[in-house]
Design a protein around this motif. Structure first.
Motif, PDB file in Angstrom:
ATOM      1  N   SER A  26       1.042   7.172  -6.518  1.00  0.00           N
ATOM      2  CA  SER A  26      -0.155   7.952  -6.827  1.00  0.00           C
ATOM      3  C   SER A  26       0.002   9.415  -6.419  1.00  0.00           C
ATOM      4  O   SER A  26      -0.408  10.324  -7.157  1.00  0.00           O
ATOM      5  N   ALA A  27       0.588   9.658  -5.251  1.00  0.00           N
ATOM      6  CA  ALA A  27       0.798  11.040  -4.803  1.00  0.00           C
ATOM      7  C   ALA A  27       1.740  11.773  -5.760  1.00  0.00           C
ATOM      8  O   ALA A  27       1.538  12.952  -6.049  1.00  0.00           O
ATOM      9  N   ALA A  28       2.740  11.075  -6.269  1.00  0.00           N
ATOM     10  CA  ALA A  28       3.656  11.690  -7.237  1.00  0.00           C
ATOM     11  C   ALA A  28       2.892  12.106  -8.498  1.00  0.00           C
ATOM     12  O   ALA A  28       3.138  13.178  -9.058  1.00  0.00           O
ATOM     13  N   ALA A  29       1.952  11.278  -8.933  1.00  0.00           N
ATOM     14  CA  ALA A  29       1.141  11.608 -10.112  1.00  0.00           C
ATOM     15  C   ALA A  29       0.276  12.836  -9.842  1.00  0.00           C
ATOM     16  O   ALA A  29       0.113  13.699 -10.714  1.00  0.00           O
TER      17      ALA A  29
ATOM     18  N   GLN B 148       5.003  13.356   3.775  1.00  0.00           N
ATOM     19  CA  GLN B 148       5.331  14.677   3.228  1.00  0.00           C
ATOM     20  C   GLN B 148       4.792  14.806   1.806  1.00  0.00           C
ATOM     21  O   GLN B 148       4.228  15.827   1.438  1.00  0.00           O
ATOM     22  N   LYS B 149       4.933  13.733   1.020  1.00  0.00           N
ATOM     23  CA  LYS B 149       4.444  13.761  -0.360  1.00  0.00           C
ATOM     24  C   LYS B 149       2.921  13.888  -0.379  1.00  0.00           C
ATOM     25  O   LYS B 149       2.360  14.651  -1.179  1.00  0.00           O
ATOM     26  N   LEU B 150       2.229  13.157   0.498  1.00  0.00           N
ATOM     27  CA  LEU B 150       0.771  13.274   0.577  1.00  0.00           C
ATOM     28  C   LEU B 150       0.367  14.694   0.981  1.00  0.00           C
ATOM     29  O   LEU B 150      -0.577  15.262   0.433  1.00  0.00           O
ATOM     30  N   ALA B 151       1.097  15.269   1.946  1.00  0.00           N
ATOM     31  CA  ALA B 151       0.798  16.637   2.383  1.00  0.00           C
ATOM     32  C   ALA B 151       1.051  17.637   1.259  1.00  0.00           C
ATOM     33  O   ALA B 151       0.244  18.539   1.036  1.00  0.00           O
ATOM     34  N   GLU B 152       2.148  17.470   0.544  1.00  0.00           N
ATOM     35  CA  GLU B 152       2.443  18.367  -0.588  1.00  0.00           C
ATOM     36  C   GLU B 152       1.345  18.300  -1.637  1.00  0.00           C
ATOM     37  O   GLU B 152       0.983  19.306  -2.235  1.00  0.00           O
ATOM     38  N   ALA B 153       0.835  17.092  -1.875  1.00  0.00           N
ATOM     39  CA  ALA B 153      -0.219  16.898  -2.872  1.00  0.00           C
ATOM     40  C   ALA B 153      -1.595  17.246  -2.315  1.00  0.00           C
ATOM     41  O   ALA B 153      -2.587  17.177  -3.030  1.00  0.00           O
ATOM     42  N   ARG B 154      -1.640  17.602  -1.026  1.00  0.00           N
ATOM     43  CA  ARG B 154      -2.878  17.953  -0.327  1.00  0.00           C
ATOM     44  C   ARG B 154      -3.885  16.805  -0.361  1.00  0.00           C
ATOM     45  O   ARG B 154      -5.077  16.991  -0.584  1.00  0.00           O
TER      46      ARG B 154
ATOM     47  N   GLU C 254       2.241  16.055 -10.058  1.00  0.00           N
ATOM     48  CA  GLU C 254       2.472  16.489 -11.443  1.00  0.00           C
ATOM     49  C   GLU C 254       1.315  17.338 -11.965  1.00  0.00           C
ATOM     50  O   GLU C 254       1.477  18.102 -12.910  1.00  0.00           O
ATOM     51  N   LEU C 255       0.148  17.213 -11.347  1.00  0.00           N
ATOM     52  CA  LEU C 255      -1.042  17.969 -11.758  1.00  0.00           C
ATOM     53  C   LEU C 255      -1.284  19.194 -10.884  1.00  0.00           C
ATOM     54  O   LEU C 255      -2.329  19.832 -10.989  1.00  0.00           O
ATOM     55  N   ALA C 256      -0.339  19.528 -10.023  1.00  0.00           N
ATOM     56  CA  ALA C 256      -0.530  20.604  -9.036  1.00  0.00           C
ATOM     57  C   ALA C 256      -1.031  21.901  -9.664  1.00  0.00           C
ATOM     58  O   ALA C 256      -1.944  22.534  -9.127  1.00  0.00           O
ATOM     59  N   ASP C 257      -0.471  22.314 -10.781  1.00  0.00           N
ATOM     60  CA  ASP C 257      -0.896  23.562 -11.428  1.00  0.00           C
ATOM     61  C   ASP C 257      -2.359  23.510 -11.855  1.00  0.00           C
ATOM     62  O   ASP C 257      -3.070  24.506 -11.774  1.00  0.00           O
ATOM     63  N   LYS C 258      -2.805  22.342 -12.298  1.00  0.00           N
ATOM     64  CA  LYS C 258      -4.186  22.200 -12.765  1.00  0.00           C
ATOM     65  C   LYS C 258      -5.179  22.105 -11.607  1.00  0.00           C
ATOM     66  O   LYS C 258      -6.375  22.283 -11.810  1.00  0.00           O
TER      67      LYS C 258
ATOM     68  N   LEU D  61       0.828  -1.200   0.000  1.00  0.00           N
ATOM     69  CA  LEU D  61       0.000   0.000   0.000  1.00  0.00           C
ATOM     70  C   LEU D  61       0.866   1.255   0.000  1.00  0.00           C
ATOM     71  O   LEU D  61       0.586   2.212  -0.715  1.00  0.00           O
ATOM     72  N   GLU D  62       1.923   1.238   0.782  1.00  0.00           N
ATOM     73  CA  GLU D  62       2.797   2.396   0.896  1.00  0.00           C
ATOM     74  C   GLU D  62       3.388   2.784  -0.471  1.00  0.00           C
ATOM     75  O   GLU D  62       3.447   3.958  -0.826  1.00  0.00           O
ATOM     76  N   ASP D  63       3.779   1.779  -1.260  1.00  0.00           N
ATOM     77  CA  ASP D  63       4.346   2.043  -2.595  1.00  0.00           C
ATOM     78  C   ASP D  63       3.277   2.600  -3.536  1.00  0.00           C
ATOM     79  O   ASP D  63       3.536   3.521  -4.309  1.00  0.00           O
TER      80      ASP D  63
END
Length: 103
Positions: free
Chosen positions: A40-43, A83-89, A46-50, A33-35
């Motif tokens: 998914s959070a990385a994906a 941290q990645k989940l938080a960055e991706a909100r 990549e859409l942060a601007d949108k 699950l962690e992987d």
């Protein structure tokens, strides 16, 4: 809008959309699950601007995860993943079903 694109009329103040990030029930022997969450959070990042307008208007992104187990088990979410989940909100919601086999 309906799934076919027809207007429903009126203005909705709330709505939701869902998508699967895994192909159904996946045993931990096949994928951790962690992987899956990290990928998914990385994906999403990549859409942060949108997603700027989505978040600015009160939108929330939530991972609703159902977990099944027939014995005691544990998960460790690394600080890097959190941290990645938080960055991706992305909010993380775990729905746990003990003593049941989900497979």
């Amino acid at each position: 809008m309906t799934p076919k694109g027809a207007r429903l009329g009126d203005i909705r103040t709330e709505s939701y959309w869902s998508a699967c990030i895994a192909p159904g029930k996946v045993p931990s022997e096949v994928q951790q699950l962690e992987d899956l969450l990290e990928h998914s959070a990385a994906a999403v990042l990549e859409l942060a601007d949108k997603l700027t307008d989505f978040y600015a208007t009160g939108g929330k992104l939530n991972y609703f995860i159902s977990l099944y187990g027939i014995r005691n088990y544990g998960l460790v979410f690394s600080s890097r993943l959190m941290q990645k989940l938080a960055e991706a909100r992305i909010e993380l919601q775990l729905d746990i079903y003990p003593n049941e086999s989900g497979l």
